[in-house]
Design a protein around this motif. Structure first.
Motif, mmCIF file in Angstrom:
data_model
loop_
_atom_site.group_PDB
_atom_site.id
_atom_site.type_symbol
_atom_site.label_atom_id
_atom_site.label_comp_id
_atom_site.label_asym_id
_atom_site.label_seq_id
_atom_site.Cartn_x
_atom_site.Cartn_y
_atom_site.Cartn_z
ATOM 1 N N PHE A 78 0.901 -1.157 -0.004
ATOM 2 C CA PHE A 78 -0.213 -0.097 -0.119
ATOM 3 C C PHE A 78 0.640 1.120 0.111
ATOM 4 C CE2 PHE A 78 1.318 -1.112 4.354
ATOM 5 C CZ PHE A 78 0.767 -0.397 4.181
ATOM 6 N N THR A 79 0.438 2.268 -0.146
ATOM 7 C CA THR A 79 0.962 3.551 -0.114
ATOM 8 C C THR A 79 0.559 4.706 1.143
ATOM 9 O OG1 THR A 79 -0.440 4.879 -1.323
ATOM 10 C CG2 THR A 79 1.002 3.661 -2.622
ATOM 11 N N PHE A 80 1.361 5.265 1.352
ATOM 12 C CA PHE A 80 1.280 6.314 2.964
ATOM 13 C C PHE A 80 0.510 7.622 2.069
ATOM 14 C CE2 PHE A 80 3.926 3.095 4.822
ATOM 15 C CZ PHE A 80 3.827 2.825 6.297
ATOM 16 N N HIS A 81 -1.471 6.978 2.116
ATOM 17 C CA HIS A 81 -1.496 8.377 0.739
ATOM 18 C C HIS A 81 -1.509 9.351 1.438
ATOM 19 C CE1 HIS A 81 -5.040 6.236 2.805
ATOM 20 N NE2 HIS A 81 -5.844 8.308 2.431
ATOM 21 N N ALA A 82 -1.915 9.334 2.961
ATOM 22 C CA ALA A 82 -1.594 10.592 3.932
ATOM 23 C C ALA A 82 -1.311 11.412 4.545
ATOM 24 C CB ALA A 82 -2.924 10.363 5.005
ATOM 25 N N ASN A 83 0.353 11.096 4.189
ATOM 26 C CA ASN A 83 1.484 11.520 4.459
ATOM 27 C C ASN A 83 1.923 13.286 3.571
ATOM 28 O OD1 ASN A 83 2.717 9.597 5.782
ATOM 29 N ND2 ASN A 83 4.300 8.460 4.705
ATOM 30 N N THR A 84 2.287 13.537 4.578
ATOM 31 C CA THR A 84 1.919 15.415 4.594
ATOM 32 C C THR A 84 3.513 15.975 4.264
ATOM 33 O OG1 THR A 84 2.458 15.788 7.275
ATOM 34 C CG2 THR A 84 0.248 15.435 5.882
ATOM 35 N N ASP A 85 4.571 14.329 3.986
ATOM 36 C CA ASP A 85 5.947 14.865 3.879
ATOM 37 C C ASP A 85 6.611 13.856 2.410
ATOM 38 O OD1 ASP A 85 5.901 12.937 4.620
ATOM 39 O OD2 ASP A 85 7.723 12.918 6.431
ATOM 40 N N THR A 86 5.486 14.188 1.601
ATOM 41 C CA THR A 86 6.162 13.711 0.444
ATOM 42 C C THR A 86 5.596 14.444 -0.531
ATOM 43 O OG1 THR A 86 3.811 12.107 0.204
ATOM 44 C CG2 THR A 86 5.602 11.487 0.928
ATOM 45 N N PRO A 87 6.479 13.648 -2.016
ATOM 46 C CA PRO A 87 6.112 14.666 -2.894
ATOM 47 C C PRO A 87 4.399 14.875 -2.959
ATOM 48 C CG PRO A 87 8.334 13.658 -3.325
ATOM 49 C CD PRO A 87 7.747 13.441 -1.656
ATOM 50 N N SER A 88 4.452 13.281 -3.745
ATOM 51 C CA SER A 88 2.439 13.410 -3.752
ATOM 52 C C SER A 88 1.228 13.887 -3.588
ATOM 53 C CB SER A 88 2.885 12.086 -3.957
ATOM 54 O OG SER A 88 2.432 10.804 -2.751
ATOM 55 N N ALA A 89 1.765 14.184 -2.135
ATOM 56 C CA ALA A 89 1.120 14.145 -0.446
ATOM 57 C C ALA A 89 1.285 16.473 -1.208
ATOM 58 C CB ALA A 89 1.477 14.297 0.629
ATOM 59 N N ASN A 90 1.979 16.339 -1.691
ATOM 60 C CA ASN A 90 2.151 17.887 -1.659
ATOM 61 C C ASN A 90 1.226 18.604 -3.105
ATOM 62 O OD1 ASN A 90 2.776 18.158 0.960
ATOM 63 N ND2 ASN A 90 5.116 18.387 0.176
ATOM 64 N N GLY A 91 1.634 17.576 -3.918
ATOM 65 C CA GLY A 91 0.888 18.011 -5.511
ATOM 66 C C GLY A 91 2.206 18.002 -5.932
ATOM 67 N N ALA A 92 3.488 17.615 -5.596
ATOM 68 C CA ALA A 92 4.334 18.270 -6.935
ATOM 69 C C ALA A 92 5.503 16.769 -6.774
ATOM 70 C CB ALA A 92 5.217 18.682 -5.642
ATOM 71 N N ALA A 93 4.818 15.480 -7.003
ATOM 72 C CA ALA A 93 4.801 14.903 -6.977
ATOM 73 C C ALA A 93 5.989 14.702 -8.214
ATOM 74 C CB ALA A 93 3.656 13.924 -8.275
ATOM 75 N N SER A 94 6.967 13.411 -8.409
ATOM 76 C CA SER A 94 8.655 13.890 -9.298
ATOM 77 C C SER A 94 8.868 12.469 -9.182
ATOM 78 C CB SER A 94 9.543 15.086 -8.870
ATOM 79 O OG SER A 94 10.512 15.248 -9.889
ATOM 80 N N ASN A 95 9.625 12.035 -10.399
ATOM 81 C CA ASN A 95 10.748 11.093 -10.148
ATOM 82 C C ASN A 95 11.952 11.536 -9.994
ATOM 83 O OD1 ASN A 95 8.775 9.994 -11.378
ATOM 84 N ND2 ASN A 95 9.646 9.926 -13.601
ATOM 85 N N SER A 96 12.553 12.405 -9.390
ATOM 86 C CA SER A 96 13.668 13.184 -8.934
ATOM 87 C C SER A 96 13.945 12.560 -7.903
ATOM 88 C CB SER A 96 14.010 14.391 -8.986
ATOM 89 O OG SER A 96 15.274 14.961 -8.282
ATOM 90 N N PHE A 97 14.720 12.100 -7.720
ATOM 91 C CA PHE A 97 15.061 11.686 -5.990
ATOM 92 C C PHE A 97 16.095 12.611 -5.253
ATOM 93 C CE2 PHE A 97 18.245 10.291 -3.708
ATOM 94 C CZ PHE A 97 18.257 9.221 -2.557
ATOM 95 N N ASN A 98 16.348 14.481 -4.836
ATOM 96 C CA ASN A 98 16.859 14.744 -4.595
ATOM 97 C C ASN A 98 14.942 15.423 -4.534
ATOM 98 O OD1 ASN A 98 18.821 15.528 -5.747
ATOM 99 N ND2 ASN A 98 18.663 15.980 -7.827
ATOM 100 N N LYS A 99 14.178 15.462 -5.160
ATOM 101 C CA LYS A 99 12.951 15.841 -4.010
ATOM 102 C C LYS A 99 12.154 15.270 -3.309
ATOM 103 C CE LYS A 99 11.940 19.562 -7.544
ATOM 104 N NZ LYS A 99 10.765 19.111 -8.856
ATOM 105 N N LEU A 100 12.461 14.037 -2.866
ATOM 106 C CA LEU A 100 12.531 13.051 -1.998
ATOM 107 C C LEU A 100 12.229 13.359 -0.967
ATOM 108 C CD1 LEU A 100 13.576 9.642 -3.082
ATOM 109 C CD2 LEU A 100 11.288 10.388 -3.224
ATOM 110 N N ASN A 101 11.922 12.887 0.729
ATOM 111 C CA ASN A 101 11.993 13.479 1.973
ATOM 112 C C ASN A 101 12.919 12.476 2.294
ATOM 113 O OD1 ASN A 101 12.065 14.500 4.176
ATOM 114 N ND2 ASN A 101 10.123 13.077 4.873
ATOM 115 N N LEU A 102 14.838 13.157 1.911
ATOM 116 C CA LEU A 102 15.676 12.614 3.588
ATOM 117 C C LEU A 102 15.878 13.403 4.587
ATOM 118 C CD1 LEU A 102 17.128 11.160 0.299
ATOM 119 C CD2 LEU A 102 16.687 10.150 1.831
ATOM 120 N N SER A 103 14.822 14.395 5.352
ATOM 121 C CA SER A 103 15.116 15.100 6.439
ATOM 122 C C SER A 103 15.527 15.132 7.008
ATOM 123 C CB SER A 103 14.463 16.547 6.374
ATOM 124 O OG SER A 103 12.989 16.065 6.788
#
Length: 146
Positions: A78-103
């Motif tokens: 499954f996907t954690f669709h309601a996470n607030t810290d993923t690019p897809s949750a912010n409407g900014a889905a991207s294939n770029s590794f640099n945009k993944l949450n690694l904070s």
């Protein structure tokens, strides 16, 4: 060391690790329905609250689940669709590794005695990819409702 040498050696041929961005496209085939609609109050482990049962409403042909009732458990991806810290949750889905949450690469898990470990060594839903895997007990298979 020997471990890193074996990682780069395949069948006697030297293999260089590739630095490529790949994406994984998954199609939703169902929805998990549970009594827990908010993150707060949801148990960390389902076994801690046996009365809190849920079900999966599937949107695939009934033939796909033929024989599922013969098993005691199933793996659910499954996907954690309601996470607030993923690019897809912010409407900014991207294939770029640099945009993944690694904070937060290291976290203190509950019952971990305050020791920080890498995020992938935990069950945290806050990960570079919002994918989860659960082993669920099959109580009933309703082919009419899927």
């Amino acid at each position: 060391d020997d471990v890193s040498k074996s990682r780069n050696n395949y069948g006697g041929k030297k293999v260089q690790p590739q630095q490529q961005n790949h994406s994984l496209l998954m199609h939703c085939i169902g929805t998990i329905v549970s009594p827990y609609t908010k993150r707060m109050g949801t148990p960390r482990q389902g076994a801690l609250v046996p009365s809190g049962r849920g079900f999966i409403q599937l949107r695939i042909p009934v033939e796909c689940i033929e024989g599922l009732e013969l098993y005691s458990h199933a793996w659910v991806l499954f996907t954690f669709h309601a996470n607030t810290d993923t690019p897809s949750a912010n409407g900014a889905a991207s294939n770029s590794f640099n945009k993944l949450n690694l904070s937060k690469t290291k976290i203190r898990p509950p019952r971990g005695n305050g020791i920080k470990v890498g995020m992938l060594a935990t069950r945290s839903p806050h990960r570079p990819n919002n994918v989860g895997l659960s082993l669920v007990k099959i109580v009933q298979v309703d082919k009419k409702e899927k």
